[in-house]
Design an enzyme around this catalytic site. Structure first.
Site, PDB file in Angstrom:
ATOM      1  N   ASP A 130       0.814  -1.219   0.000  1.00  0.00           N
ATOM      2  CA  ASP A 130       0.000   0.000   0.000  1.00  0.00           C
ATOM      3  C   ASP A 130       0.846   1.266   0.000  1.00  0.00           C
ATOM      4  O   ASP A 130       2.067   1.218   0.160  1.00  0.00           O
ATOM      5  CB  ASP A 130      -0.966  -0.009   1.199  1.00  0.00           C
ATOM      6  CG  ASP A 130      -0.293  -0.389   2.509  1.00  0.00           C
ATOM      7  OD1 ASP A 130       0.952  -0.350   2.574  1.00  0.00           O
ATOM      8  OD2 ASP A 130      -1.006  -0.729   3.460  1.00  0.00           O
ATOM      9  N   ASN A 147      -7.494  -2.306  14.316  1.00  0.00           N
ATOM     10  CA  ASN A 147      -8.898  -2.615  13.983  1.00  0.00           C
ATOM     11  C   ASN A 147      -9.019  -3.820  13.045  1.00  0.00           C
ATOM     12  O   ASN A 147     -10.078  -4.061  12.474  1.00  0.00           O
ATOM     13  CB  ASN A 147      -9.579  -1.387  13.353  1.00  0.00           C
ATOM     14  CG  ASN A 147      -8.940  -0.978  12.032  1.00  0.00           C
ATOM     15  OD1 ASN A 147      -7.997  -1.613  11.563  1.00  0.00           O
ATOM     16  ND2 ASN A 147      -9.447   0.085  11.428  1.00  0.00           N
ATOM     17  N   HIS A 152      -7.303  -4.315  10.191  1.00  0.00           N
ATOM     18  CA  HIS A 152      -7.060  -4.114   8.754  1.00  0.00           C
ATOM     19  C   HIS A 152      -5.770  -4.792   8.299  1.00  0.00           C
ATOM     20  O   HIS A 152      -4.822  -4.943   9.070  1.00  0.00           O
ATOM     21  CB  HIS A 152      -7.105  -2.638   8.350  1.00  0.00           C
ATOM     22  CG  HIS A 152      -5.935  -1.795   8.736  1.00  0.00           C
ATOM     23  ND1 HIS A 152      -6.055  -0.626   9.439  1.00  0.00           N
ATOM     24  CD2 HIS A 152      -4.605  -1.929   8.496  1.00  0.00           C
ATOM     25  CE1 HIS A 152      -4.865  -0.081   9.608  1.00  0.00           C
ATOM     26  NE2 HIS A 152      -3.965  -0.845   9.048  1.00  0.00           N
ATOM     27  N   GLU A 156      -9.858  -1.585   5.322  1.00  0.00           N
ATOM     28  CA  GLU A 156     -10.490  -1.281   6.603  1.00  0.00           C
ATOM     29  C   GLU A 156     -11.726  -2.149   6.847  1.00  0.00           C
ATOM     30  O   GLU A 156     -12.271  -2.738   5.905  1.00  0.00           O
ATOM     31  CB  GLU A 156     -10.913   0.201   6.611  1.00  0.00           C
ATOM     32  CG  GLU A 156      -9.746   1.187   6.501  1.00  0.00           C
ATOM     33  CD  GLU A 156      -8.972   1.358   7.802  1.00  0.00           C
ATOM     34  OE1 GLU A 156      -8.815   0.392   8.563  1.00  0.00           O
ATOM     35  OE2 GLU A 156      -8.535   2.494   8.051  1.00  0.00           O
TER      36      GLU A 156
HETATM   37  C1  GLP Z   1      -0.608   0.658   8.360  1.00  0.00           C
HETATM   38  C2  GLP Z   1      -0.245  -0.166   7.140  1.00  0.00           C
HETATM   39  C3  GLP Z   1      -0.443  -1.622   7.391  1.00  0.00           C
HETATM   40  C4  GLP Z   1       0.231  -1.995   8.692  1.00  0.00           C
HETATM   41  C5  GLP Z   1      -0.444  -1.287   9.836  1.00  0.00           C
HETATM   42  C6  GLP Z   1       0.184  -1.600  11.179  1.00  0.00           C
HETATM   43  O1  GLP Z   1      -1.917   1.056   8.380  1.00  0.00           O
HETATM   44  N1  GLP Z   1      -0.976   0.199   5.995  1.00  0.00           N
HETATM   45  O2  GLP Z   1       0.058  -2.366   6.298  1.00  0.00           O
HETATM   46  O3  GLP Z   1       0.161  -3.373   8.879  1.00  0.00           O
HETATM   47  O4  GLP Z   1      -0.328   0.101   9.605  1.00  0.00           O
HETATM   48  O5  GLP Z   1       1.264  -0.748  11.418  1.00  0.00           O
HETATM   49  P1  GLP Z   1       2.265  -0.879  12.623  1.00  0.00           P
HETATM   50  O6  GLP Z   1       3.123  -2.053  12.294  1.00  0.00           O
HETATM   51  O7  GLP Z   1       3.052   0.394  12.623  1.00  0.00           O
HETATM   52  O8  GLP Z   1       1.470  -1.094  13.842  1.00  0.00           O
END
Ligand code: GLP
Length: 260
Positions: A67, A136, A138, A143
């Site tokens: 992403d 949440n 995702h 989402e």
């Molecule tokens: C973002 C990314 C996800 C990631 C998530 C968790 O929203 N788009 O791909 O898995 O955050 O991030 P973190 O590892 O910083 O908790």
């Protein structure tokens, strides 16, 4: 799902890196799907170390990131382009021609999304998709309540994710509301998924993903339908799991060829 629980962040990262190493060593050419966020950072450091010691080379790898934010330039420090270059690609021997991230910065986002799907297909699909998870539930930027049949597309972030990801921005208002992400169906087509989670903040999402009903209210729960998912957790992210002891028992009793 294969659930691997480790005592420390370091041990989790080493485990995750070994999963990546095994797939790279078992294929002549490997297509990796990669993730950003705080969680996989230590895994990237471990992979860089493996490259430096000669255990691993990325010469035969092609990568597709999950992403990207819409509207951030690749050289913007908050973009996922920048994250991937500075935390990984700049330190390994990957051919830059084989590196792909969704283009969140083009006039025609819709065409760019379709092209991205086509590029994944042309590369022969993804062998191993690395995933983090949002608090949440995702995955990528898919989402809650989004379609399980979704493909790479432009999405709108939930208010919770904007708040969660604001730690990487100076102000919450600076977090883009629009993103480009592989869809759930895109992720589900990868041949193996490796999902990483650390910390108590992720424990509820992890419980729903592994032991809850399959529901679009926890997008990651669709991974229960995937034939090959490896989940690497630290103890904190695993603490709400009802069958935690069973997962540890299963790991202890693996056959040699089943371990990493
Ligand atoms: C973002 C990314 C996800 C990631 C998530 C968790 O929203 N788009 O791909 O898995 O955050 O991030 P973190 O590892 O910083 O908790």
């Amino acid at each position: 799902m294969e659930i691997l629980i480790r005592d420390t962040l370091k041990a989790s990262a080493q485990m995750a890196a070994r999963v990546v190493l095994k797939i790279i060593h078992s294929e002549e050419k490997t297509v990796l799907g990669l993730a950003t966020g705080g969680t996989p950072l230590r895994m990237y450091q471990e992979l860089i170390r493996m490259k430096q010691t000669g255990e691993l080379s990325f010469k035969n790898c092609t990568t597709f990131n999950l992403d990207e934010y819409a509207g951030l330039l690749p050289e913007d420090e908050r973009s996922y382009h920048y994250y991937m270059m500075s935390n990984f690609f700049d330190h390994v021997d990957i051919d830059r021609k084989h590196v792909h991230l969704p283009d969140g910065n083009t006039e025609n986002l819709r065409d760019a999304c379709r092209k991205y799907e086509q590029q994944i297909k042309n590369a022969g699909g993804i062998d191993l998709q690395v995933l983090g998870i949002g608090a949440n539930g995702h995955i990528g930027f898919n989402e809650p309540t989004g379609s399980f049949a979704s493909r790479t597309w432009v999405k709108i972030l939930s208010e919770q994710t904007i708040q969660d990801n604001s730690v990487y921005f100076e102000k919450q208002e600076e977090v883009p509301r629009h993103v480009v992400t592989m869809g759930i169906a895109t992720i589900m087509e990868s041949r193996h998924c490796l999902l990483l989670a650390n910390g108590a903040k992720k424990a509820d999402a992890i419980r729903k993903m592994i032991e809850g009903p399959i529901s679009a209210s926890c997008p990651a729960s669709i991974l229960q339908m995937h034939p090959r998912v490896t989940v690497v957790l630290d103890e904190e992210a695993a603490y709400l799991l009802t069958f935690k002891d069973h997962y540890k028992w299963v790991e202890k009793n693996k056959l040699d060829w089943q371990s990493y």
